[in-house]
Design a protein around this motif. Structure first.
Motif, short mmCIF file in Angstrom:
data_model
loop_
_atom_site.label_atom_id
_atom_site.label_comp_id
_atom_site.label_asym_id
_atom_site.label_seq_id
_atom_site.Cartn_x
_atom_site.Cartn_y
_atom_site.Cartn_z
N LEU A 91 -26.28 -18.46 34.66
CA LEU A 91 -25.49 -19.19 35.65
C LEU A 91 -25.02 -20.54 35.11
N LYS A 92 -25.90 -21.22 34.36
CA LYS A 92 -25.51 -22.51 33.78
C LYS A 92 -24.37 -22.34 32.78
N ALA A 93 -24.45 -21.31 31.96
CA ALA A 93 -23.40 -21.07 30.98
C ALA A 93 -22.09 -20.71 31.67
N ARG A 94 -22.19 -19.89 32.72
CA ARG A 94 -20.99 -19.50 33.48
C ARG A 94 -20.35 -20.71 34.13
N ASP A 95 -21.17 -21.54 34.80
CA ASP A 95 -20.64 -22.71 35.50
C ASP A 95 -20.00 -23.70 34.55
N ALA A 96 -20.58 -23.86 33.37
CA ALA A 96 -20.01 -24.78 32.39
C ALA A 96 -18.62 -24.30 31.95
N ALA A 97 -18.48 -22.98 31.75
CA ALA A 97 -17.19 -22.43 31.35
C ALA A 97 -16.16 -22.57 32.46
N VAL A 98 -16.57 -22.32 33.69
CA VAL A 98 -15.66 -22.46 34.85
C VAL A 98 -15.21 -23.90 35.00
N ALA A 99 -16.14 -24.84 34.81
CA ALA A 99 -15.79 -26.26 34.94
C ALA A 99 -14.76 -26.67 33.90
N GLU A 100 -14.92 -26.16 32.68
CA GLU A 100 -13.97 -26.51 31.62
C GLU A 100 -12.59 -25.89 31.90
N LEU A 101 -12.58 -24.64 32.42
CA LEU A 101 -11.31 -24.01 32.77
C LEU A 101 -10.61 -24.77 33.89
N ALA A 102 -11.39 -25.29 34.81
CA ALA A 102 -10.81 -25.98 35.97
C ALA A 102 -10.15 -27.29 35.60
N LYS A 103 -10.47 -27.84 34.42
CA LYS A 103 -9.90 -29.12 34.01
C LYS A 103 -8.42 -29.00 33.64
N GLY A 104 -7.96 -27.79 33.33
CA GLY A 104 -6.56 -27.63 32.96
C GLY A 104 -6.43 -26.74 31.73
N PRO A 105 -5.25 -26.72 31.11
CA PRO A 105 -4.98 -25.85 29.95
C PRO A 105 -6.03 -26.03 28.86
N THR A 106 -6.52 -24.90 28.36
CA THR A 106 -7.56 -24.95 27.33
C THR A 106 -7.10 -24.33 26.02
N GLY A 107 -5.81 -23.96 25.95
CA GLY A 107 -5.25 -23.46 24.70
C GLY A 107 -5.95 -22.22 24.19
N SER A 108 -6.26 -22.22 22.92
CA SER A 108 -6.84 -21.04 22.29
C SER A 108 -8.25 -20.75 22.79
N ARG A 109 -8.90 -21.71 23.45
CA ARG A 109 -10.27 -21.50 23.92
C ARG A 109 -10.32 -20.75 25.24
#
Length: 355
Positions: free
Chosen positions: A13-31
């Protein structure tokens, strides 16, 4: 096979939430692809751990509030989710179909409307309609064969405008597919949110920026409270008397929850004979309809409310911010026309002062 353990689930859940939070910040390009894969993979880990844990451990051992109901045979298309009596697959955008009139559904919700079940609701199905409002007339004493006195009191059929009241929630599409028992919780949450906002509209009116409708505070008769910082028993009894003097039968007092608490604390032994006290609480964002030192006394049987007969349900998943997270937005919309009164004296609004 992923073995059930709180450590495994917590890490996923921690790993999932961290990824969701980063996606929510905006365009992530190749990541972006990698982050979406992280969300998907950790969702799968949690789901498998719960499935396997539920198969071998008791509910108490697992520390869960409910036993998982997911297996491969229960997975469904997310459009099979059912809200307000219809599956999402059968509800087109703009649809107004439902099994029960909206006012009944919203009044029946666990934390829904407290007012709709007590006023006269006139359902309509088009974009506009009319509300019949019974006027107050004075009966005459008439001699045999005598002419009627000039007492022209026409019955009223009031036109109205409506505002849309919409609540929405987002849910992971996999969860909507995997957990059929979530449908009722989502429906309850949406109906409660819409019902509570409708109560605010009926109490103080509202605007959507284009249309404005009146509530009790605009359509009724307003007076000032005699003291500050609290609701006084004398003000309440006088407001009830004014409703009855205006030809009504006061059957409700509307207060904020804290206002009611203070009023009952001060006068619990002297409130015999008063109408039911209905509390109109804050919305989820903290918006209050009534402050803690104002109240409304009303004959709700004299209040007319126009409301579209069906709750509109819509699902959205192609909106970019939702699509990249694989989430679905579920929306419930009601249309309400505020309150119509033939006699403003049957709703008495008493405005207190904080200082």
């Amino acid at each position: 096979m992923t073995k059930f353990s709180t450590a495994t689930i917590s890490a996923a859940l921690k790993a999932r939430d961290a990824a969701v939070a980063e996606l929510a910040k905006g365009p992530t390009g190749s990541r972006e692809a990698s982050l979406l894969a992280t969300v998907r993979d950790n969702d799968a880990i949690v789901r498998e751990a719960i499935e396997n844990g539920a198969a071998v451990q008791s509910q108490a051992e697992a520390g869960l509030n409910y036993r998982t109901q997911v297996d491969r045979s229960q997975r469904r298309d997310f459009r099979e989710a059912k809200l307000f009596g219809r599956e999402l697959r059968d509800i087109a955008p703009g649809s107004h179909e439902g099994d029960t009139f909206a006012n009944i559904t919203l009044a029946a919700a666990a934390n829904g409307s407290k007012i709709l079940g007590k006023v006269n609701v006139f359902p309509f199905s088009g974009s506009k309609g009319m509300v019949p409002v019974a006027p107050r007339a004075t009966a005459q004493l008439t001699a045999p064969a005598g002419a009627l006195a000039d007492g022209n009191v026409p019955a009223m059929v009031a036109p109205f405008d409506v505002v849309k009241v919409t609540a929405y929630s987002t849910v992971d599409r996999d969860e909507l597919q995997d957990y059929p028992f979530a449908d009722s919780a989502i429906e309850s949450a949406l109906a409660s949110a819409v019902g509570q906002r409708v109560d605010h509209v009926l109490t103080v009116g509202g605007t959507d920026g284009v249309t404005t409708v009146e509530g009790f505070t605009g359509a009724g008769t307003a007076t000032a409270g005699t003291t500050v910082g609290t609701i006084e028993l004398a003000d309440v009894r006088n407001a009830v008397a004014r409703v009855e003097d205006g030809g009504g039968n006061a059957n409700a007092l509307l207060m904020s929850p804290m206002g009611k608490a203070a009023f009952l604390t001060a006068y619990a032994d002297r409130i015999g004979g008063l109408p039911e006290i209905i509390t109109i609480g804050k919305l989820g964002d903290g918006t209050a309809a009534l402050n803690d030192f104002s109240f409304i006394a009303a004959d709700l049987s004299t209040v007319g409310v126009a409301m579209r007969k069906d709750i509109e349900v819509t699902h959205v998943l192609e909106e970019p911010s939702l699509h990249k997270l694989d989430r679905v937005a579920l929306l419930a919309t009601a249309r309400v026309g505020g309150v119509s009164l033939a006699n403003a004296e049957t709703v008495q609004v008493v405005n207190g002062s904080a200082v």
